[in-house]
Design an enzyme around this catalytic site. Sequence first.
Site, PDB file in Angstrom:
ATOM      1  N   GLU A  46       3.462  -7.799   7.508  1.00 41.02           N
ATOM      2  CA  GLU A  46       2.747  -7.446   8.732  1.00 41.02           C
ATOM      3  C   GLU A  46       3.119  -8.408   9.870  1.00 41.02           C
ATOM      4  OE1 GLU A  46      -1.942  -6.801  10.090  1.00 41.02           O
ATOM      5  OE2 GLU A  46      -1.444  -7.720   8.155  1.00 41.02           O
ATOM      6  N   LYS A 114      -1.795   0.378  12.394  1.00 44.60           N
ATOM      7  CA  LYS A 114      -2.871  -0.036  11.497  1.00 44.60           C
ATOM      8  C   LYS A 114      -4.194   0.592  11.928  1.00 44.60           C
ATOM      9  CE  LYS A 114      -4.727  -4.315   9.467  1.00 44.60           C
ATOM     10  NZ  LYS A 114      -4.591  -5.796   9.487  1.00 44.60           N
ATOM     11  N   CYS A 147      -2.091  -3.978   5.367  1.00 47.86           N
ATOM     12  CA  CYS A 147      -3.056  -5.004   4.974  1.00 47.86           C
ATOM     13  C   CYS A 147      -4.456  -4.440   4.703  1.00 47.86           C
ATOM     14  CB  CYS A 147      -3.079  -6.110   6.029  1.00 47.86           C
ATOM     15  SG  CYS A 147      -3.803  -7.675   5.465  1.00 47.86           S
TER      16      CYS A 147
END
Length: 264
Positions: A46, A114, A147
């Site tokens: 990330e 995300k 994540c």
Amino acid sequence: MLRKTLTLALWQGARHADAGLDELSDIAVIIADAAKAGADLLVFPEGYLTGYYRPGLRAADLAGVDAALDRLGRVIADAGIMVVMGTHRVWERALVNAAIVFDTRGRQVGAYHKRALFGAWERATFEPGTLPLRFDCGGFRVGLAICYDLEFPELIRAEAEARTDLVVTPTALMAPHGRIAELLPAARALENQIFVAYANRTGREHERAFVGKSCICGPDGGMLAVAGEAPEMLVAQLDRRAIRTAREEASYLEDLGRLRENSG
């Protein structure tokens, strides 16, 4: 005829904002090493291109990202493998935490933003994504998470229901949350009977220390490859037949459908 196997590589390492966007030779070496290892697909952590944790991040700080992604595409074309690169970028005048997918010719074929933003800094900095992204690599259907997304079983179940074989997860997991890397990638793989890969950062950014522990998990929840806390390349061969084997006795997806029907 669909290929039965895919060679997947994850890079676990550190790259900070001061590395800059003009000089990508460090990334080029990693991509070349993955290609030499026979990888079909390489996944970076990330925010790897730009650095992840950047307090006070503004759009002006990311002005060079798109040009850097274009240069990165040329590096990828020379290597001839697919790459998923974590980066922050400006999208429609908003900052997003993204994973950019490149094909073997170095063309950008998709960008995932995300969806589950973690903590006060991410929520104050980024606009959350709203859509999944899936792509094909070597006959495998691949989904994306970043994540904190992986910590929501509903998001990964949606990938399995969309018939993905593999979910790749660029990550910036920090202390004291190492248990997440130890437990959840394997759990998401097992409960959906798919492959799950988790590519984490190492080192420090400001006060945040990243824990490593990247892994590639099989559809039975077993670890095909696992890293420690230091920079490392993980490589594993994924065999689609393992998905069929995991679902032979009991398919969670099929049985979930029956549960839904019976619950009215």
